[in-house]
Design a protein around this motif. Sequence first.
Motif, PDB file in Angstrom:
ATOM      1  N   ALA A  67       0.831  -1.203   0.000  1.00 20.72           N
ATOM      2  CA  ALA A  67       0.000   0.000   0.000  1.00 20.72           C
ATOM      3  C   ALA A  67       0.864   1.252   0.000  1.00 20.72           C
ATOM      4  N   ALA A  68       1.936   1.251   0.790  1.00 17.67           N
ATOM      5  CA  ALA A  68       2.837   2.416   0.838  1.00 17.67           C
ATOM      6  C   ALA A  68       3.497   2.644  -0.519  1.00 17.67           C
ATOM      7  N   ARG A  69       3.893   1.577  -1.191  1.00 16.17           N
ATOM      8  CA  ARG A  69       4.482   1.721  -2.523  1.00 16.17           C
ATOM      9  C   ARG A  69       3.450   2.260  -3.509  1.00 16.17           C
ATOM     10  N   ALA A  70       2.227   1.779  -3.425  1.00 17.48           N
ATOM     11  CA  ALA A  70       1.186   2.246  -4.341  1.00 17.48           C
ATOM     12  C   ALA A  70       0.906   3.731  -4.138  1.00 17.48           C
ATOM     13  N   LEU A  71       0.948   4.204  -2.894  1.00 18.84           N
ATOM     14  CA  LEU A  71       0.772   5.635  -2.646  1.00 18.84           C
ATOM     15  C   LEU A  71       1.854   6.436  -3.365  1.00 18.84           C
ATOM     16  N   ARG A  72       3.095   5.955  -3.292  1.00 14.21           N
ATOM     17  CA  ARG A  72       4.182   6.655  -3.985  1.00 14.21           C
ATOM     18  C   ARG A  72       3.941   6.670  -5.492  1.00 14.21           C
ATOM     19  N   LEU A  73       3.533   5.538  -6.052  1.00 17.12           N
ATOM     20  CA  LEU A  73       3.280   5.469  -7.489  1.00 17.12           C
ATOM     21  C   LEU A  73       2.172   6.430  -7.905  1.00 17.12           C
ATOM     22  N   ALA A  74       1.220   6.661  -6.994  1.00 15.95           N
ATOM     23  CA  ALA A  74       0.106   7.561  -7.282  1.00 15.95           C
ATOM     24  C   ALA A  74       0.435   9.014  -6.956  1.00 15.95           C
ATOM     25  N   GLY A  75       1.660   9.297  -6.530  1.00 12.32           N
ATOM     26  CA  GLY A  75       2.063  10.671  -6.262  1.00 12.32           C
ATOM     27  C   GLY A  75       1.774  11.163  -4.867  1.00 12.32           C
ATOM     28  N   VAL A  76       1.435  10.263  -3.941  1.00 11.55           N
ATOM     29  CA  VAL A  76       1.161  10.647  -2.557  1.00 11.55           C
ATOM     30  C   VAL A  76       2.382  10.300  -1.710  1.00 11.55           C
ATOM     31  N   ALA A 337      -5.757  11.812   9.941  1.00  9.36           N
ATOM     32  CA  ALA A 337      -5.507  11.646   8.509  1.00  9.36           C
ATOM     33  C   ALA A 337      -6.817  11.682   7.743  1.00  9.36           C
ATOM     34  N   ASP A 338      -6.695  11.785   6.428  1.00 10.96           N
ATOM     35  CA  ASP A 338      -7.878  11.728   5.581  1.00 10.96           C
ATOM     36  C   ASP A 338      -8.418  10.297   5.503  1.00 10.96           C
ATOM     37  N   ARG A 339      -7.487   9.344   5.395  1.00  9.89           N
ATOM     38  CA  ARG A 339      -7.889   7.944   5.255  1.00  9.89           C
ATOM     39  C   ARG A 339      -6.910   7.051   6.012  1.00  9.89           C
ATOM     40  N   CYS A 340      -7.375   5.849   6.299  1.00  6.09           N
ATOM     41  CA  CYS A 340      -6.538   4.849   6.949  1.00  6.09           C
ATOM     42  C   CYS A 340      -6.677   3.531   6.195  1.00  6.09           C
ATOM     43  N   LEU A 517      -8.070  -3.081 -11.023  1.00 11.54           N
ATOM     44  CA  LEU A 517      -7.701  -3.446  -9.664  1.00 11.54           C
ATOM     45  C   LEU A 517      -8.903  -4.066  -8.971  1.00 11.54           C
ATOM     46  N   PRO A 518      -8.663  -4.989  -8.063  1.00 18.14           N
ATOM     47  CA  PRO A 518      -9.793  -5.652  -7.398  1.00 18.14           C
ATOM     48  C   PRO A 518     -10.518  -4.708  -6.454  1.00 18.14           C
ATOM     49  N   PRO A 519     -11.798  -4.955  -6.219  1.00 13.99           N
ATOM     50  CA  PRO A 519     -12.518  -4.167  -5.219  1.00 13.99           C
ATOM     51  C   PRO A 519     -11.861  -4.326  -3.847  1.00 13.99           C
ATOM     52  N   THR A 520     -11.870  -3.253  -3.069  1.00 13.59           N
ATOM     53  CA  THR A 520     -11.228  -3.260  -1.756  1.00 13.59           C
ATOM     54  C   THR A 520     -12.284  -3.085  -0.667  1.00 13.59           C
ATOM     55  N   PRO A 521     -12.380  -4.046   0.286  1.00 19.58           N
ATOM     56  CA  PRO A 521     -13.344  -3.869   1.376  1.00 19.58           C
ATOM     57  C   PRO A 521     -13.068  -2.591   2.148  1.00 19.58           C
ATOM     58  N   GLY A 522     -14.125  -1.918   2.580  1.00 12.93           N
ATOM     59  CA  GLY A 522     -13.900  -0.715   3.366  1.00 12.93           C
ATOM     60  C   GLY A 522     -15.129   0.154   3.493  1.00 12.93           C
ATOM     61  N   THR A 523     -14.912   1.331   4.068  1.00 14.88           N
ATOM     62  CA  THR A 523     -15.952   2.335   4.240  1.00 14.88           C
ATOM     63  C   THR A 523     -15.475   3.597   3.524  1.00 14.88           C
ATOM     64  N   ALA A 524     -16.094   4.720   3.847  1.00 14.80           N
ATOM     65  CA  ALA A 524     -15.734   5.965   3.169  1.00 14.80           C
ATOM     66  C   ALA A 524     -14.280   6.341   3.406  1.00 14.80           C
ATOM     67  N   ARG A 525     -13.782   6.095   4.618  1.00 15.62           N
ATOM     68  CA  ARG A 525     -12.426   6.540   4.958  1.00 15.62           C
ATOM     69  C   ARG A 525     -11.502   5.414   5.403  1.00 15.62           C
ATOM     70  N   LEU A 526     -12.043   4.205   5.572  1.00 12.89           N
ATOM     71  CA  LEU A 526     -11.239   3.055   5.984  1.00 12.89           C
ATOM     72  C   LEU A 526     -11.177   2.051   4.836  1.00 12.89           C
ATOM     73  N   LEU A 527      -9.985   1.591   4.531  1.00 13.39           N
ATOM     74  CA  LEU A 527      -9.788   0.587   3.482  1.00 13.39           C
ATOM     75  C   LEU A 527      -9.058  -0.600   4.108  1.00 13.39           C
ATOM     76  N   LEU A 551      -3.846   2.541  -3.959  1.00 18.48           N
ATOM     77  CA  LEU A 551      -4.331   3.378  -5.058  1.00 18.48           C
ATOM     78  C   LEU A 551      -5.711   3.960  -4.740  1.00 18.48           C
ATOM     79  N   ALA A 552      -6.544   3.161  -4.069  1.00 16.28           N
ATOM     80  CA  ALA A 552      -7.868   3.672  -3.698  1.00 16.28           C
ATOM     81  C   ALA A 552      -7.756   4.817  -2.691  1.00 16.28           C
ATOM     82  N   ALA A 553      -6.809   4.693  -1.746  1.00 18.67           N
ATOM     83  CA  ALA A 553      -6.632   5.758  -0.750  1.00 18.67           C
ATOM     84  C   ALA A 553      -6.104   7.030  -1.381  1.00 18.67           C
ATOM     85  N   ALA A 554      -5.361   6.905  -2.470  1.00 17.62           N
ATOM     86  CA  ALA A 554      -4.807   8.084  -3.139  1.00 17.62           C
ATOM     87  C   ALA A 554      -5.820   8.763  -4.034  1.00 17.62           C
ATOM     88  N   GLY A 555      -6.878   8.037  -4.416  1.00 19.40           N
ATOM     89  CA  GLY A 555      -7.823   8.559  -5.399  1.00 19.40           C
ATOM     90  C   GLY A 555      -8.758   9.611  -4.845  1.00 19.40           C
TER      91      GLY A 555
END
Length: 555
Positions: A67-76, A337-340, A517-527, A551-555
């Motif tokens: 997840a941390a790597r995906a955030l970097r790839l998405a520019g976060v 934070a905005d999301r977790c 990408l596969p659907p990710t279980p979660g709520t509005a702010r929790l993934l 990627l979902a958290a970065a979107g």
Amino acid sequence: MDRRTFLAAPLALAGCAPQTPGLEGGFTGIAMDRGHALRDRLEGAAPAVTHRTRVVIAGGGIAGLAAARALRLAGVHDGVLLELEDEPGGNSRAGSVGGIACPLGAHYLPVPGDHAGEVQDLLEELGLRRRVAGRWQYGGDDGRHLCHSPQERLFLHGHWQEGLLPVQGVGESTLAQYRRFSRRVDELARVAPFTMPALKAWMPNRPPAPIHQALDAITLDDWLAREGLDDAYLRWYLDYCCRDDYGAGSARVCAWAGIHYFASRHGFHAPGDDEGAEREGVLTWPEGNGWLARRLAALGAGQVRCGTGVLRIAETRHGVEVDALDHASGRIERWQADRCIVALPAFVAARVVQPAPAFVQEAARRLQWAPWLVANLRIGVPLADREGAAPAWDNVLYSDPVPGGLGYVDAGHQRLDPGALLAGPTVLSYYQALGDLPDGRAQLAERPWTHWRDAILAALAVPHPDLVGRATRMQVTRYGHAMSIPVPGTLGFLSKIGLQCPPGKRWQLSNGERVPLPPTPGTARLLFAHADWSGYSVFEEAFTRGHAAGLAAAG
């Protein structure tokens, strides 16, 4: 379980265990007391300091690191990863004994197939995958990261044979059942493909195929009985494979998982049926998948805070709050934070997310987890060996007398210096899956390390008579909840959660392909991202889920 054995019963073996008064060692790797400290921590304690960041990742296993790597790839780049242990990696951590690197958990990664595009992309970034003359080549420029030959051997009938499927000294009836099982695996894979990662089979938002649902409803043992596959050698091998990947044997694991073990990767090859076929590639390192985990940690966005256990995760009006205990200082820190991204096992997520969504609470009730033990044994000089196949990377004992014993891998097998390989010291990493023991978790917590040492040494002294005299130290790593076990009904339950998730976005791989990408279980702010949401723990599942959540958290 009704298996043929080459050794006396475990109790008799324990009675003649070798004397090891000079062998030093102890428990290492996982601080079990930290998890208990979190569980017992009083709620409502005020935080000593408050931080602000964009994304918090709770948990530093492979899913959290992905997840941390995906955030970097998405520019976060504004984020933090909170990890309970002193090093991230989860079940893929590494260690050393006497200066020799060795795995503390997972020790290999099969070359990923076409469905694992996210993992392929990671390997390309790490220099482990490149296109040569129109074909993909794995293992680096010189292939050094692919497992060297010989890869596997089995101690059977008093000597070593190549490969782990029992073939020497077995009869024609056994070979016939091998061929029948091979045909059934191929037939089932043609009816409904088995994918790795399995979550890709549920896209786009479709339930598992009827045949997968039927296999998910019964244990592998029950399915084998229906098929008339009762050979003792075949049953031993399939039970071993289930314990190796899922932490429990074929009497507990569902038939879907037992078939998936073969059909999603390399199939099942009966002797004589795969002449000329290429052997499945396996990526491995002296430190096991710790090599991947450490490099993956360096690829992520934001900071990594180890020794920090998450106490509470809560959605707020404007984002999320995460309270965590810094074990070094003993103080509680709050992160806003905005999301977790909750990259924690389901039973931990159900406790720390307040309030936990209903599907998380149900997962914590329904999923079952296997305890594991990894014993790293330093050997000063190479061991004497029984006759048969040459020393290999993976060495397994047929009907190992240690409950849940899976044999050992040799950390020195990947050395490129022939002199060091033949004469230098090494570490043998012995694995024990305790998912079939009703009190396995309690035994890990309560029994001294010498209990595990003596049983393991007694078993390994049979193929290696001089083991005790050449061993210098043993370090034992315990995992109370190492992995979820895919018992009957697990696939159906988790696929329903996946069907309720919004469709994932598309992502462009380094080769230009745009994949969903596969659907990710979660709520509005929790993934939620963890291998638990696939029902079993392998690198491909954890990584793909973490990648999608990032990627979902970065979107």
